[in-house]
Write a protein that holds these residues in place. Structure first.
Motif, mmCIF file in Angstrom:
data_model
loop_
_atom_site.group_PDB
_atom_site.id
_atom_site.type_symbol
_atom_site.label_atom_id
_atom_site.label_comp_id
_atom_site.label_asym_id
_atom_site.label_seq_id
_atom_site.Cartn_x
_atom_site.Cartn_y
_atom_site.Cartn_z
ATOM 1 N N LYS A 50 8.294 -86.292 15.494
ATOM 2 C CA LYS A 50 7.363 -85.175 15.530
ATOM 3 C C LYS A 50 8.077 -83.892 15.932
ATOM 4 N N LYS A 51 7.535 -82.772 15.489
ATOM 5 C CA LYS A 51 8.107 -81.479 15.852
ATOM 6 C C LYS A 51 8.133 -81.323 17.375
ATOM 7 N N GLY A 52 9.278 -80.914 17.904
ATOM 8 C CA GLY A 52 9.429 -80.730 19.344
ATOM 9 C C GLY A 52 9.962 -81.959 20.060
ATOM 10 N N GLN A 53 10.031 -83.101 19.380
ATOM 11 C CA GLN A 53 10.559 -84.317 19.998
ATOM 12 C C GLN A 53 12.053 -84.154 20.235
ATOM 13 N N ILE A 54 12.545 -84.703 21.342
ATOM 14 C CA ILE A 54 13.937 -84.517 21.745
ATOM 15 C C ILE A 54 14.689 -85.841 21.689
ATOM 16 N N ILE A 55 15.903 -85.794 21.166
ATOM 17 C CA ILE A 55 16.797 -86.943 21.196
ATOM 18 C C ILE A 55 18.136 -86.501 21.790
ATOM 19 N N ILE A 56 18.970 -87.472 22.133
ATOM 20 C CA ILE A 56 20.296 -87.180 22.670
ATOM 21 C C ILE A 56 21.325 -87.539 21.604
ATOM 22 N N VAL A 57 22.127 -86.552 21.216
ATOM 23 C CA VAL A 57 23.164 -86.744 20.209
ATOM 24 C C VAL A 57 24.465 -86.136 20.721
ATOM 25 N N ASP A 58 25.504 -86.951 20.845
ATOM 26 C CA ASP A 58 26.810 -86.478 21.310
ATOM 27 C C ASP A 58 26.697 -85.678 22.611
ATOM 28 N N GLU A 59 25.951 -86.216 23.553
ATOM 29 C CA GLU A 59 25.764 -85.624 24.877
ATOM 30 C C GLU A 59 25.122 -84.238 24.831
ATOM 31 N N THR A 60 24.295 -84.019 23.829
ATOM 32 C CA THR A 60 23.497 -82.792 23.731
ATOM 33 C C THR A 60 22.053 -83.177 23.429
ATOM 34 N N LEU A 61 21.136 -82.302 23.816
ATOM 35 C CA LEU A 61 19.726 -82.504 23.499
ATOM 36 C C LEU A 61 19.436 -81.834 22.159
ATOM 37 N N GLN A 62 18.855 -82.576 21.242
ATOM 38 C CA GLN A 62 18.502 -82.054 19.936
ATOM 39 C C GLN A 62 16.984 -82.094 19.769
ATOM 40 N N VAL A 63 16.405 -80.974 19.348
ATOM 41 C CA VAL A 63 14.955 -80.838 19.229
ATOM 42 C C VAL A 63 14.574 -80.804 17.760
ATOM 43 N N ALA A 64 13.597 -81.645 17.396
ATOM 44 C CA ALA A 64 13.129 -81.677 16.004
ATOM 45 C C ALA A 64 12.428 -80.361 15.670
ATOM 46 N N THR A 65 12.832 -79.735 14.587
ATOM 47 C CA THR A 65 12.263 -78.439 14.202
ATOM 48 C C THR A 65 10.983 -78.596 13.380
ATOM 49 N N GLU A 66 10.701 -79.820 12.925
ATOM 50 C CA GLU A 66 9.497 -80.086 12.161
ATOM 51 C C GLU A 66 9.171 -81.572 12.249
#
Length: 344
Positions: A63-79
């Motif tokens: 979902k838009k705004g959901q956060i995951i961890i990728v390569d020790e960074t937080l990535q936020v879904a844009t849509e």
């Protein structure tokens, strides 16, 4: 109406203290960054329980705004979208408010529960403010104070967000704690002025200035304590939980000032109690002040000499806020007694 209003004010006060207790547990367990974003937690209203929920997976709905961890960074879904077989960077943007990208399920849920208590306390104060509107014609002060509490809770929530975004900056943590005590003071004042009229005090010695000074000194001690706590947090991060006996080695001047200042606080409160007992003033809450002060001092001694036993840090912080609350209410009672005495 006023009787029910006072009950709601007491409920709001209890909930605010529960927020303080939860906040103390958050600090004591190092869970301040358990939720790296605000007001959600990793982009969820109900936080994740496993790291797998924060990892990219193919053929998965995000979902838009959901956060995951990728390569020790937080990535936020844009849509809102469903992933394909490969990670598409264009569907994500890097979280920029800070670079903290770790997940500890225990820390996450401790911080989440702290936020839930905050939401409940905010709701209770809003109900209180709405109820106060009906009292506006008879006592404008109650209505104004009630809405100031609501605005204070809103400001406190904003401060909580800035604390997270600043990666627990010491000054902001201190302001956050002081603001909590301000809200406590407002609610105690509302509870006090809506109290049913009692018999007038027949004798009274002027101890209001002394009570005011003791309360001010307690507030200073709380502020010093938050700074010491930050030093301990930093030592804990460097040395780890297993080296508790090393946390206060080569402590800075703030720790020694806080420790020495505690002796002054104890002596001032003993002198205050002696004045109350000697003049036979009807202020029984001084007994609670002495009880909280004694346990507070013992928890401080335990942390220093027994290397931070379990729960000693949250207990120390919570007792400080309880001590402030009882002292403030005692001051309100003394001021009322002074006015009653003058009207005799």
């Amino acid at each position: 109406m006023q009787k029910n209003f006072r009950k709601v004010a007491k409920v709001a006060l209890v909930l605010v203290y529960l927020v303080i207790i939860a906040g103390a547990v958050v600090r004591g367990t190092g869970s301040g960054m358990g939720c790296p974003d605000w007001p959600k937690c990793f982009g969820h209203y109900i936080p994740p329980t496993e790291i797998s929920e924060l990892q990219w997976k193919p053929d998965t709905d995000f979902k838009k705004g959901q956060i995951i961890i990728v390569d020790e960074t937080l990535q936020v879904a844009t849509e809102t979208f469903k992933t394909s077989s490969a990670f598409n960077k264009n569907k994500w943007e890097t979280y920029t408010k800070h670079d903290y990208a770790q997940f500890n399920p225990a820390h996450t849920w401790i911080e989440y529960i702290n936020r839930l208590f905050g939401a409940l306390a905010g709701l209770a104060t809003l109900v209180l403010a709405v109820m106060s509107i009906r009292l506006f014609k008879t006592n404008k002060k109650i209505t104004i104070l009630s809405w100031l509490v609501v605005f204070g809770m809103g400001f406190q929530a904003w401060l909580g967000a800035t604390v997270v975004y600043s990666l627990l900056e010491p000054v902001k943590i201190t302001v956050h704690m002081v603001m909590a005590l301000v809200i406590v003071a407002f609610l105690l004042y509302i509870i006090h002025i809506t109290k049913a009229t009692t018999k007038k005090v027949k004798t009274y010695k002027d101890i209001v200035p002394l009570l005011s000074f003791v309360l001010f000194m307690t507030l200073i001690q709380v502020i010093l304590g938050t700074q010491v706590r930050q030093f301990i947090d930093e030592r804990m991060d460097i040395l780890g939980e297993a080296a508790k006996n090393q946390w206060l080695v080569n402590a800075d001047w703030q720790f020694y000032l806080h420790r020495s200042f505690s002796i002054i606080i104890v002596l001032l409160n003993i002198f205050l109690a002696q004045r109350i007992y000697k003049n036979k003033l009807n202020f029984p809450k001084i007994n609670w002040v002495l009880i909280f002060l004694f346990i507070e001092a013992m928890s401080g001694v335990a942390m220093y000499y027994f290397h931070f036993p379990f729960a000693s840090q949250p207990i120390h912080l919570v007792l400080a806020s309880l001590l402030f609350g009882v002292q403030f209410y005692l001051l309100l009672e003394a001021i009322s007694a002074k006015r009653s005495y003058k009207s005799l």
